[in-house]
Design a protein around this motif. Structure first.
Motif, PDB file in Angstrom:
ATOM      1  N   THR A 150       0.823  -1.213   0.000  1.00  0.00           N
ATOM      2  CA  THR A 150       0.000   0.000   0.000  1.00  0.00           C
ATOM      3  C   THR A 150       0.855   1.260   0.000  1.00  0.00           C
ATOM      4  OG1 THR A 150      -0.154  -0.191   2.417  1.00  0.00           O
ATOM      5  CG2 THR A 150      -1.986  -1.066   1.115  1.00  0.00           C
ATOM      6  N   THR A 151       2.173   1.104   0.081  1.00  0.00           N
ATOM      7  CA  THR A 151       3.111   2.222  -0.025  1.00  0.00           C
ATOM      8  C   THR A 151       4.142   1.895  -1.099  1.00  0.00           C
ATOM      9  OG1 THR A 151       4.610   1.336   1.662  1.00  0.00           O
ATOM     10  CG2 THR A 151       2.849   2.799   2.405  1.00  0.00           C
ATOM     11  N   CYS A 152       4.826   2.921  -1.568  1.00  0.00           N
ATOM     12  CA  CYS A 152       5.838   2.729  -2.608  1.00  0.00           C
ATOM     13  C   CYS A 152       7.100   3.504  -2.254  1.00  0.00           C
ATOM     14  CB  CYS A 152       5.323   3.210  -3.967  1.00  0.00           C
ATOM     15  SG  CYS A 152       3.928   2.254  -4.607  1.00  0.00           S
ATOM     16  N   SER A 153       8.224   2.995  -2.698  1.00  0.00           N
ATOM     17  CA  SER A 153       9.508   3.644  -2.485  1.00  0.00           C
ATOM     18  C   SER A 153      10.453   3.194  -3.585  1.00  0.00           C
ATOM     19  CB  SER A 153      10.051   3.278  -1.095  1.00  0.00           C
ATOM     20  OG  SER A 153      11.263   3.958  -0.835  1.00  0.00           O
ATOM     21  N   PHE A 154      11.709   3.646  -3.518  1.00  0.00           N
ATOM     22  CA  PHE A 154      12.677   3.212  -4.516  1.00  0.00           C
ATOM     23  C   PHE A 154      13.014   1.739  -4.293  1.00  0.00           C
ATOM     24  CE2 PHE A 154      15.039   4.942  -0.957  1.00  0.00           C
ATOM     25  CZ  PHE A 154      16.016   3.985  -0.727  1.00  0.00           C
ATOM     26  N   ASP A 155      13.442   1.081  -5.337  1.00  0.00           N
ATOM     27  CA  ASP A 155      13.755  -0.346  -5.280  1.00  0.00           C
ATOM     28  C   ASP A 155      15.067  -0.569  -4.533  1.00  0.00           C
ATOM     29  OD1 ASP A 155      14.035  -3.048  -5.706  1.00  0.00           O
ATOM     30  OD2 ASP A 155      14.667  -2.838  -7.796  1.00  0.00           O
ATOM     31  N   TYR A 156      14.994  -1.287  -3.419  1.00  0.00           N
ATOM     32  CA  TYR A 156      16.206  -1.621  -2.670  1.00  0.00           C
ATOM     33  C   TYR A 156      16.373  -3.131  -2.508  1.00  0.00           C
ATOM     34  CZ  TYR A 156      12.547  -1.462   0.934  1.00  0.00           C
ATOM     35  OH  TYR A 156      11.385  -1.621   1.642  1.00  0.00           O
ATOM     36  N   LEU A 157      15.558  -3.920  -3.246  1.00  0.00           N
ATOM     37  CA  LEU A 157      15.591  -5.373  -3.083  1.00  0.00           C
ATOM     38  C   LEU A 157      16.181  -6.127  -4.272  1.00  0.00           C
ATOM     39  CD1 LEU A 157      12.122  -5.991  -1.373  1.00  0.00           C
ATOM     40  CD2 LEU A 157      14.385  -6.218  -0.335  1.00  0.00           C
ATOM     41  N   THR A 158      16.170  -5.521  -5.453  1.00  0.00           N
ATOM     42  CA  THR A 158      16.730  -6.209  -6.618  1.00  0.00           C
ATOM     43  C   THR A 158      18.197  -6.530  -6.372  1.00  0.00           C
ATOM     44  OG1 THR A 158      15.180  -5.094  -8.103  1.00  0.00           O
ATOM     45  CG2 THR A 158      17.164  -6.070  -9.097  1.00  0.00           C
ATOM     46  N   ASP A 159      18.546  -7.769  -6.586  1.00  0.00           N
ATOM     47  CA  ASP A 159      19.891  -8.240  -6.238  1.00  0.00           C
ATOM     48  C   ASP A 159      20.840  -8.066  -7.417  1.00  0.00           C
ATOM     49  OD1 ASP A 159      21.990  -9.325  -4.859  1.00  0.00           O
ATOM     50  OD2 ASP A 159      21.326 -11.406  -5.039  1.00  0.00           O
ATOM     51  N   ASP A 160      21.272  -6.838  -7.658  1.00  0.00           N
ATOM     52  CA  ASP A 160      22.280  -6.580  -8.680  1.00  0.00           C
ATOM     53  C   ASP A 160      23.146  -5.403  -8.253  1.00  0.00           C
ATOM     54  OD1 ASP A 160      20.863  -4.200  -9.293  1.00  0.00           O
ATOM     55  OD2 ASP A 160      19.714  -5.198 -10.863  1.00  0.00           O
ATOM     56  N   GLU A 161      24.255  -5.237  -8.932  1.00  0.00           N
ATOM     57  CA  GLU A 161      25.209  -4.194  -8.563  1.00  0.00           C
ATOM     58  C   GLU A 161      24.620  -2.800  -8.750  1.00  0.00           C
ATOM     59  OE1 GLU A 161      28.810  -3.512  -6.748  1.00  0.00           O
ATOM     60  OE2 GLU A 161      27.938  -5.431  -7.328  1.00  0.00           O
ATOM     61  N   ASP A 162      23.805  -2.645  -9.776  1.00  0.00           N
ATOM     62  CA  ASP A 162      23.213  -1.345 -10.066  1.00  0.00           C
ATOM     63  C   ASP A 162      22.355  -0.862  -8.894  1.00  0.00           C
ATOM     64  OD1 ASP A 162      23.022   0.676 -12.155  1.00  0.00           O
ATOM     65  OD2 ASP A 162      20.892   0.189 -12.210  1.00  0.00           O
ATOM     66  N   THR A 163      21.535  -1.737  -8.347  1.00  0.00           N
ATOM     67  CA  THR A 163      20.670  -1.375  -7.223  1.00  0.00           C
ATOM     68  C   THR A 163      21.487  -1.058  -5.986  1.00  0.00           C
ATOM     69  OG1 THR A 163      18.849  -2.724  -8.065  1.00  0.00           O
ATOM     70  CG2 THR A 163      18.821  -2.189  -5.718  1.00  0.00           C
ATOM     71  N   LYS A 164      22.526  -1.841  -5.739  1.00  0.00           N
ATOM     72  CA  LYS A 164      23.355  -1.613  -4.557  1.00  0.00           C
ATOM     73  C   LYS A 164      24.064  -0.262  -4.622  1.00  0.00           C
ATOM     74  CE  LYS A 164      24.125  -6.495  -3.518  1.00  0.00           C
ATOM     75  NZ  LYS A 164      25.108  -7.582  -3.371  1.00  0.00           N
ATOM     76  N   VAL A 165      24.565   0.087  -5.796  1.00  0.00           N
ATOM     77  CA  VAL A 165      25.231   1.385  -5.945  1.00  0.00           C
ATOM     78  C   VAL A 165      24.218   2.517  -5.756  1.00  0.00           C
ATOM     79  CG1 VAL A 165      26.472   2.890  -7.542  1.00  0.00           C
ATOM     80  CG2 VAL A 165      27.040   0.465  -7.439  1.00  0.00           C
ATOM     81  N   PHE A 166      23.022   2.344  -6.322  1.00  0.00           N
ATOM     82  CA  PHE A 166      21.980   3.373  -6.176  1.00  0.00           C
ATOM     83  C   PHE A 166      21.629   3.568  -4.707  1.00  0.00           C
ATOM     84  CE2 PHE A 166      17.583   4.694  -5.722  1.00  0.00           C
ATOM     85  CZ  PHE A 166      17.515   5.804  -6.543  1.00  0.00           C
ATOM     86  N   VAL A 167      21.410   2.480  -3.989  1.00  0.00           N
ATOM     87  CA  VAL A 167      21.045   2.579  -2.567  1.00  0.00           C
ATOM     88  C   VAL A 167      22.163   3.250  -1.780  1.00  0.00           C
ATOM     89  CG1 VAL A 167      20.552   1.269  -0.462  1.00  0.00           C
ATOM     90  CG2 VAL A 167      19.462   0.628  -2.625  1.00  0.00           C
ATOM     91  N   GLY A 168      23.428   2.886  -2.070  1.00  0.00           N
ATOM     92  CA  GLY A 168      24.543   3.524  -1.388  1.00  0.00           C
ATOM     93  C   GLY A 168      24.611   5.018  -1.658  1.00  0.00           C
TER      94      GLY A 168
END
Length: 380
Positions: A200-218
């Protein structure tokens, strides 16, 4: 009573049904929109409906509180010329960011009561997440701007006040600051917005298991949390140091003149300036931590830690804390301002926000300490 096992993953026997025949999160999301729901959430049973009803009630109360508090701030500022000072423009800017946070709350109420998923699918999810992104990052960097303004006022008492042009430039900068990590996931340039928790809420993707997502979250962790936090700590540390130096100078000068104090009408029961300033700094720091730390922890665990620890219930906590803080902000930053509070009391006596006029405790006393604290409080 709700069974807490509803919030722990269970092995799925079917795409939308658990091994015991109960529906899983995402059961009501059609295939063409299934990309909104990360597979991590689809391994959890749907929460009891009373969790949705409870959250909807909490958010309804927050809508009322935020509307009242931030509405009063904007109304008083717009109709009272005496408080329209450059420093108080930061308070109004904070209220505007909080209003953006307020605008997304009805969406969660509708999602929880009627759909148990994002209304409007991708578009609705993007609107919800973008509003939260701008409001959250804007509030964080605006707090740093408030800290800078108050530090300048104390450390440079003669010519330290920011001009209206400088304040407007800083305020524009706070809005620009929110754009990169809002537009990139919104336009799918880098990362994306997805449903989370109870969906029922939305946010940026922090669960996809790839390097791109990890760099974005950092990067977003550093941009929206670590850097504003560093600035807030830095400015308030130097501000408290300036107050202590000022108090020490007054004491040394009084000793040289062989007088007890240089402060006229000094009230021995009043708190020292450095203690009062420390309380303001700690309150600001505490609110910032309450607002952003839950999101930061969840995002970092999702990207770099043990994702099994992220249950739908635990990831709903950041959404609630951010909204609660947006309701508290106007009362802490604006209603506690002596002149602002007096104006509110004059127009809305039923709020009982009048000044404490007991002997020796008036906020308008002309002591040096009170002038110092007045500057820090951004009083005109």
């Amino acid at each position: 009573m709700v069974n807490t096992t509803d919030f722990y993953p269970v092995p799925a026997a079917m795409a939308y049904e658990s091994s015991v025949g109960l529906p899983l999160l995402g059961w009501n999301v059609p295939t063409e929109h299934l990309d909104l729901v990360h597979p991590h959430w689809r391994s959890f049973q749907v929460p009891n409906k009373y969790w949705h009803f409870g959250l909807a009630f909490v958010y309804f109360m927050l809508i009322c509180m935020s509307s009242l508090g931030n509405g009063i701030v904007l109304w008083i500022y717009a109709t009272t010329k005496s408080i329209r000072t450059p420093s108080n423009m930061f308070i109004v800017n904070l209220a505007l960011f909080d209003v953006l946070m307020l605008l997304e709350m009805p969406m969660l109420v509708v999602n929880s009561l009627f759909y148990q998923r994002p209304v409007g699918w991708e578009l609705g999810c993007d609107i919800y997440a973008a509003l939260g992104s701008v409001a959250g990052m804007g509030s964080a960097i605006n707090n740093a701007a408030i800290a800078f303004d108050r530090y300048r006022t104390i450390s440079c008492p003669i010519d330290g006040r920011l001009t209206q042009g400088q304040v407007l430039a800083l305020i524009a900068g706070t809005w620009v600051w929110t754009l990169p990590f809002t537009l990139m996931p919104l336009l799918r340039i880098w990362s994306r917005f997805t449903a989370e928790g109870f969906l029922t809420t939305c946010s940026f993707d922090y669960l996809t298991d790839d390097e791109d997502t990890k760099v974005f979250v950092g990067c977003i962790f550093a941009w929206s949390y670590a850097f504003p936090l560093f600035l807030i700590c830095c400015f308030y540390y130097r501000l408290i140091g300036a107050v202590r130096e000022h108090e020490k100078m007054l004491r040394d000068q009084a000793k040289k003149m062989n007088v007890k104090s240089l402060q006229s009408n000094a009230d021995t029961e009043a708190q020292s300036a450095e203690i009062r300033i420390a309380k303001v700094a700690l309150t600001i720091f505490f609110l910032f931590l309450c607002s952003w730390t839950p999101y930061a922890v969840v995002a970092m665990i999702g990207a770099f830690g043990n994702r099994a620890a992220l249950t739908p219930l635990s990831t709903m906590i950041p959404a609630v804390t951010a909204k609660i803080v947006s309701c508290i902000d106007p009362w802490v930053y604006a209603i506690n301002h002596p002149r602002f509070r007096a104006e509110v009391q004059k127009r809305m006596k039923w709020l009982h926000l009048g000044e404490d006029t007991r002997s020796g405790k008036s906020d308008t006393s002309s002591t040096a300490t009170d002038r110092t604290v007045g500057n820090v409080s951004a009083s005109a």
